[in-house]
Design a protein around this motif. Structure first.
Motif, PDB file in Angstrom:
ATOM      1  N   ARG A  10      14.729   7.632  -2.359  1.00  0.00           N
ATOM      2  CA  ARG A  10      15.299   7.102  -3.592  1.00  0.00           C
ATOM      3  C   ARG A  10      15.563   5.607  -3.482  1.00  0.00           C
ATOM      4  O   ARG A  10      16.111   5.008  -4.406  1.00  0.00           O
ATOM      5  CB  ARG A  10      16.616   7.814  -3.927  1.00  0.00           C
ATOM      6  N   SER A  11      15.215   5.021  -2.344  1.00  0.00           N
ATOM      7  CA  SER A  11      15.503   3.602  -2.134  1.00  0.00           C
ATOM      8  C   SER A  11      14.820   2.760  -3.199  1.00  0.00           C
ATOM      9  O   SER A  11      13.734   3.086  -3.675  1.00  0.00           O
ATOM     10  CB  SER A  11      15.027   3.169  -0.750  1.00  0.00           C
ATOM     11  N   ASN A  12      15.475   1.671  -3.577  1.00  0.00           N
ATOM     12  CA  ASN A  12      14.868   0.813  -4.581  1.00  0.00           C
ATOM     13  C   ASN A  12      13.713   0.017  -3.978  1.00  0.00           C
ATOM     14  O   ASN A  12      13.537  -0.040  -2.766  1.00  0.00           O
ATOM     15  CB  ASN A  12      15.922  -0.106  -5.219  1.00  0.00           C
ATOM     16  N   LEU A  13      12.955  -0.595  -4.847  1.00  0.00           N
ATOM     17  CA  LEU A  13      11.751  -1.292  -4.419  1.00  0.00           C
ATOM     18  C   LEU A  13      12.070  -2.454  -3.487  1.00  0.00           C
ATOM     19  O   LEU A  13      11.327  -2.735  -2.544  1.00  0.00           O
ATOM     20  CB  LEU A  13      10.987  -1.788  -5.652  1.00  0.00           C
ATOM     21  N   HIS A  14      13.181  -3.131  -3.744  1.00  0.00           N
ATOM     22  CA  HIS A  14      13.546  -4.260  -2.896  1.00  0.00           C
ATOM     23  C   HIS A  14      13.836  -3.809  -1.464  1.00  0.00           C
ATOM     24  O   HIS A  14      13.557  -4.538  -0.507  1.00  0.00           O
ATOM     25  CB  HIS A  14      14.749  -4.999  -3.485  1.00  0.00           C
ATOM     26  N   ALA A  15      14.404  -2.611  -1.307  1.00  0.00           N
ATOM     27  CA  ALA A  15      14.644  -2.083   0.036  1.00  0.00           C
ATOM     28  C   ALA A  15      13.327  -1.778   0.729  1.00  0.00           C
ATOM     29  O   ALA A  15      13.153  -2.073   1.918  1.00  0.00           O
ATOM     30  CB  ALA A  15      15.511  -0.823  -0.043  1.00  0.00           C
ATOM     31  N   MET A  16      12.384  -1.213   0.002  1.00  0.00           N
ATOM     32  CA  MET A  16      11.088  -0.890   0.595  1.00  0.00           C
ATOM     33  C   MET A  16      10.299  -2.155   0.937  1.00  0.00           C
ATOM     34  O   MET A  16       9.488  -2.156   1.857  1.00  0.00           O
ATOM     35  CB  MET A  16      10.290   0.012  -0.346  1.00  0.00           C
ATOM     36  N   MET A  17      10.544  -3.229   0.225  1.00  0.00           N
ATOM     37  CA  MET A  17       9.866  -4.498   0.513  1.00  0.00           C
ATOM     38  C   MET A  17      10.307  -5.093   1.843  1.00  0.00           C
ATOM     39  O   MET A  17       9.672  -6.012   2.353  1.00  0.00           O
ATOM     40  CB  MET A  17      10.110  -5.489  -0.622  1.00  0.00           C
ATOM     41  N   ARG A  18      11.395  -4.573   2.415  1.00  0.00           N
ATOM     42  CA  ARG A  18      11.876  -5.072   3.704  1.00  0.00           C
ATOM     43  C   ARG A  18      11.252  -4.335   4.898  1.00  0.00           C
ATOM     44  O   ARG A  18      11.622  -4.601   6.050  1.00  0.00           O
ATOM     45  CB  ARG A  18      13.405  -4.985   3.760  1.00  0.00           C
ATOM     46  N   LEU A  19      10.325  -3.426   4.638  1.00  0.00           N
ATOM     47  CA  LEU A  19       9.598  -2.777   5.733  1.00  0.00           C
ATOM     48  C   LEU A  19       8.714  -3.808   6.420  1.00  0.00           C
ATOM     49  O   LEU A  19       7.924  -4.488   5.786  1.00  0.00           O
ATOM     50  CB  LEU A  19       8.747  -1.621   5.197  1.00  0.00           C
ATOM     51  N   LYS A  20       8.825  -3.909   7.727  1.00  0.00           N
ATOM     52  CA  LYS A  20       8.142  -4.971   8.472  1.00  0.00           C
ATOM     53  C   LYS A  20       6.871  -4.516   9.177  1.00  0.00           C
ATOM     54  O   LYS A  20       6.048  -5.340   9.560  1.00  0.00           O
ATOM     55  CB  LYS A  20       9.100  -5.560   9.518  1.00  0.00           C
ATOM     56  N   SER A  21       6.715  -3.215   9.390  1.00  0.00           N
ATOM     57  CA  SER A  21       5.541  -2.733  10.130  1.00  0.00           C
ATOM     58  C   SER A  21       4.441  -2.225   9.202  1.00  0.00           C
ATOM     59  O   SER A  21       3.378  -1.820   9.670  1.00  0.00           O
ATOM     60  CB  SER A  21       5.947  -1.621  11.101  1.00  0.00           C
ATOM     61  N   ALA A  22       4.678  -2.265   7.882  1.00  0.00           N
ATOM     62  CA  ALA A  22       3.715  -1.743   6.906  1.00  0.00           C
ATOM     63  C   ALA A  22       2.766  -2.833   6.437  1.00  0.00           C
ATOM     64  O   ALA A  22       3.096  -4.023   6.436  1.00  0.00           O
ATOM     65  CB  ALA A  22       4.452  -1.147   5.713  1.00  0.00           C
ATOM     66  N   GLU A  23       1.585  -2.399   6.006  1.00  0.00           N
ATOM     67  CA  GLU A  23       0.625  -3.326   5.414  1.00  0.00           C
ATOM     68  C   GLU A  23       0.789  -3.367   3.893  1.00  0.00           C
ATOM     69  O   GLU A  23       1.041  -4.414   3.323  1.00  0.00           O
ATOM     70  CB  GLU A  23      -0.805  -2.886   5.774  1.00  0.00           C
ATOM     71  N   ARG A  24       0.642  -2.214   3.217  1.00  0.00           N
ATOM     72  CA  ARG A  24       0.774  -2.155   1.767  1.00  0.00           C
ATOM     73  C   ARG A  24       1.591  -0.925   1.375  1.00  0.00           C
ATOM     74  O   ARG A  24       1.647   0.069   2.108  1.00  0.00           O
ATOM     75  CB  ARG A  24      -0.592  -2.114   1.080  1.00  0.00           C
ATOM     76  N   LEU A  25       2.202  -1.000   0.188  1.00  0.00           N
ATOM     77  CA  LEU A  25       3.074   0.059  -0.317  1.00  0.00           C
ATOM     78  C   LEU A  25       2.467   0.671  -1.585  1.00  0.00           C
ATOM     79  O   LEU A  25       2.057  -0.056  -2.493  1.00  0.00           O
ATOM     80  CB  LEU A  25       4.463  -0.509  -0.622  1.00  0.00           C
TER      81      LEU A  25
END
Length: 418
Positions: free
Chosen positions: A50-65
């Motif tokens: 349920r995390s908001n998009l801004h929280a998911m944008m802080r993932l550092k090991s990912a390439e694309r969401l």
């Protein structure tokens, strides 16, 4: 598996990851997003949150969401294009209601991303009205395995695009579409999703000069076991990519970057200024073979040891590695962490220098006892290895803990004190 919104309002997402980075991303989505239903296939990690998009944008090991539309077993496409179109319409496009639900979630997340305090009610109503119209789209398909023998990506883009237009009434737009539909078809999986961001998560806006890929730099920083006020050294820092990732993980740490190349250090300084971290990182021009630091003075040493054509340095790294490791071991305090990114060749060589690596090689039978050179670096204990992809080649991230201060180092320090 179809994407749907759960009763608690959570939605299914997935992130792409570089080869070897899946384990880091699995841990990150659990820890940072409190995600559930976390699973992975090579190159992709799926999760619900349920995390908001801004929280998911802080993932550092990912390439694309991505928002997940469908994760299904492998789809075998007939060689006949007409029959293939029918299969695609059923198994890849499927139920139009599913797509409507996904687009509703996509619109909500885009509104969250673009929300600003000064936006008027009229503009909001206009955007809401526009979101009800059928979106324009383009397809980006990646295919491997058996299906790739009959269809290339361009052909599949066209066939899938026609199926979406017929089934959903969406209009294709190859230049400026509202959404991009990503399809991944292999012999093991079929994944369909819609990206949520125009820029990859792996793109760091605070980097003026690029060096090591930011996701791998972050992974190395995350392995350093950083604590409050940790002192972190990168003795071959280049443009400072690893240190800038480490700064994000340890707000109160002390960071030191060294390099013998003045041009590289200049770029590192520019990177630190662009990131607004000029007060946090100290740069020193110095040889990695004679580090100007006291013994046992840093909590973590992290280093992308140069190799290959693009990132090689003037010295023969195979010959220099024993002395380089000895210097890193010397400045590292007892209990400290050493993280190295090594080529496959250097990774093989280090097994002959660090006793714990040599014993590991013997235990699996990959190296005979006569081949093992019991080197002097007996205070380093191997903790983990991670094989990662650098694009054209692979490399290994080695992590060690310094278990004690070697006796010869203690004697040397005593002499210096006297």
């Amino acid at each position: 598996m179809m994407m749907r919104r759960a009763e608690d309002g959570s939605v299914r997402f997935y992130c792409t990851a570089g080869a070897g980075m899946e384990a880091f991303l699995l841990d990150e989505v659990k820890r940072k997003l409190n995600a559930t239903e976390v699973e992975h296939i090579p190159g992709r990690v799926f999760f619900r949150c349920r995390s908001n998009l801004h929280a998911m944008m802080r993932l550092k090991s990912a390439e694309r969401l991505f928002l997940l539309l469908r994760k299904a077993p492998p789809t075998s496409l007939p060689t006949n294009p007409a029959k293939a179109a029918s299969v695609i319409q059923q198994r890849i496009v499927g139920n139009p209601d599913l797509w409507s639900a996904v687009m509703s979630s996509w619109s909500s997340l885009q509104a969250e991303l673009n929300e600003c305090p000064g936006r008027g009610q009229k503009r909001r109503r206009d955007e809401d009205k526009e979101s009800l119209n059928p979106p324009t789209f383009r397809v980006s398909c990646r295919c491997s395995g058996v299906n790739a023998r009959s269809y290339n990506s361009q052909n599949l883009n066209r066939v899938i695009g026609m199926a979406i237009s017929q089934q959903l009434g969406w209009k294709a737009d190859l230049r400026e579409p509202t959404v991009e539909v990503n399809v991944y078809i292999s012999d093991d999986h079929c994944v369909v999703g819609i990206p949520l961001l125009r820029q990859p998560l792996a793109t760091r806006s605070y980097l003026k000069h690029t060096g090591l890929r930011s996701t791998i730099a972050w992974a190395m920083a995350s392995l350093c076991n950083l604590q409050e006020a940790s002192v972190v050294l990168d003795p071959m820092c280049g443009v400072g990519t690893i240190l800038l990732e480490a700064v994000q993980e340890c707000p109160n740490g002390v960071f030191i970057g060294m390099d013998s190349d003045g041009a590289q250090l200049k770029k590192a300084v520019e990177n630190v200024h662009a990131a607004g971290q000029k007060e946090r990182v100290l740069f020193v021009q110095s040889s990695c073979m004679a580090l100007p630091l006291p013994s046992s003075s840093v909590d973590a040493v992290v280093c992308d040891v140069p190799f290959g054509r693009k990132f090689s340095c003037g010295m023969d790294m195979s010959a220099a590695l024993p002395h380089l490791l000895a210097e890193m071991e010397r400045v590292l305090r007892e209990g400290g962490t050493l993280v190295l990114l090594l080529s496959l060749q250097l990774s093989s060589l280090i097994k002959k220098l660090v006793p714990s690596e040599a014993l590991e090689s013997q235990s699996v039978g990959s190296t005979s006892e006569t081949d093992v050179f019991q080197g002097p670096l007996n205070s380093l204990l191997l903790q983990s290895k991670h094989r990662v992809s650098l694009g054209s080649t692979d490399a290994l991230v080695h992590t060690y803990t310094k278990t004690h201060v070697p006796r010869d180092a203690q004697v040397s320090d005593m002499k210096c004190t006297v």
